[in-house]
Design an enzyme around this catalytic site. Structure first.
Site, PDB file in Angstrom:
ATOM      1  CD  GLU A  45      15.693   9.772  17.451  1.00  0.00           C
ATOM      2  OE1 GLU A  45      15.395   8.688  17.624  1.00  0.00           O
ATOM      3  OE2 GLU A  45      15.914  10.076  16.190  1.00  0.00           O
ATOM      4  CE  LYS A 134      17.013   6.075  11.780  1.00  0.00           C
ATOM      5  NZ  LYS A 134      16.807   5.996  12.878  1.00  0.00           N
TER       6      LYS A 134
END
Length: 232
Positions: A45, A134
């Site tokens: 990412e 997350k």
């Protein structure tokens, strides 16, 4: 030989470590991405508060094989989703739990991983369609929090601690039920060259494999049942 494309969920299941390239520059992205891929990373990412993040994402999605899932982190608003998809991104990671962003990501066919810090946020994110959660910031929540969440969340829920993760304490989170991790400054910080990133990636991969080794799993079982080892 060209690698086959993985479905996003298969990528999450097979490769639990997400490389977070916060601050990477577009001209560095290809070399950094290649060494990460070579060391076994298949999830990368680029946070949107990096310089020209969409350009870096486009570079990574173009230069890396199709079995590497590239996307953006620090996605804060639904309107950021479509530009990311047009740049070749397939993954959205958020620091917060905003159902509107999750729904926009899923409508665009992307993997959505929102940040959560409480069970309430966790269940809300899953109800909105999140593919994984997350746990952020992991250094404050700790393995004990993750273990407690495991008691109430569905066993198939992917939990990914992010924030302050190092190779040295990765195994504690795995033992508590972590499905994978987002790896930030301990893996990459602006200015690191590809060789240093590769060395750090090797350390993380070694710790990840060690945490899943049969010997460690046996030791965990023996600790939970002290009489087991002596009964053989």
């Amino acid at each position: 030989m060209t690698e086959p494309a993985l479905s996003p969920l298969n990528a999450l299941n097979l490769y639990g470590l997400i490389a977070i390239l916060r601050g990477v520059l577009p001209h560095e992205a290809s070399a950094i991405g290649q060494v990460l891929y070579d060391e076994g990373f298949r999830l990368i990412e680029v946070p949107l508060n990096s310089p020209e993040p969409l350009q870096s994402i486009q570079t990574l999605s173009t230069c890396l094989p199709a079995d590497c899932l590239v996307g953006a982190g620090t996605v804060l608003a639904p309107e950021q989703v479509i530009p990311l998809r047009k740049a070749g991104g397939r993954l959205i990671v958020m620091p917060h739990c905003d159902p509107a962003v999750i729904r926009a990501a899923k409508a665009a066919g992307l993997v959505a991983i929102p940040g959560v810090a409480t069970p309430t946020e966790a269940f809300a994110a899953l109800a909105a369609g999140a593919d994984a959660l997350k746990l952020f910031p992991a250094e404050q929540l700790g393995p004990s929090t993750l273990k407690a969440w495991r008691a109430v969340l569905h066993p198939s829920t992917a939990l990914l601690p992010v924030g302050g993760i190092t190779p040295g304490h990765l195994a504690d989170f795995v033992a508590a039920g972590a499905s994978g991790f987002g790896l930030g400054s301990a893996l990459y910080t602006p200015g690191l060259d590809a060789a240093e990133v590769a060395a750090r990636a090797r350390d993380f991969m070694a710790a990840w494999k060690q945490a899943h080794s049969p010997r460690r799993k046996r030791q965990k079982t023996d600790t939970a049942h002290p009489g087991a080892a002596n009964s053989q």
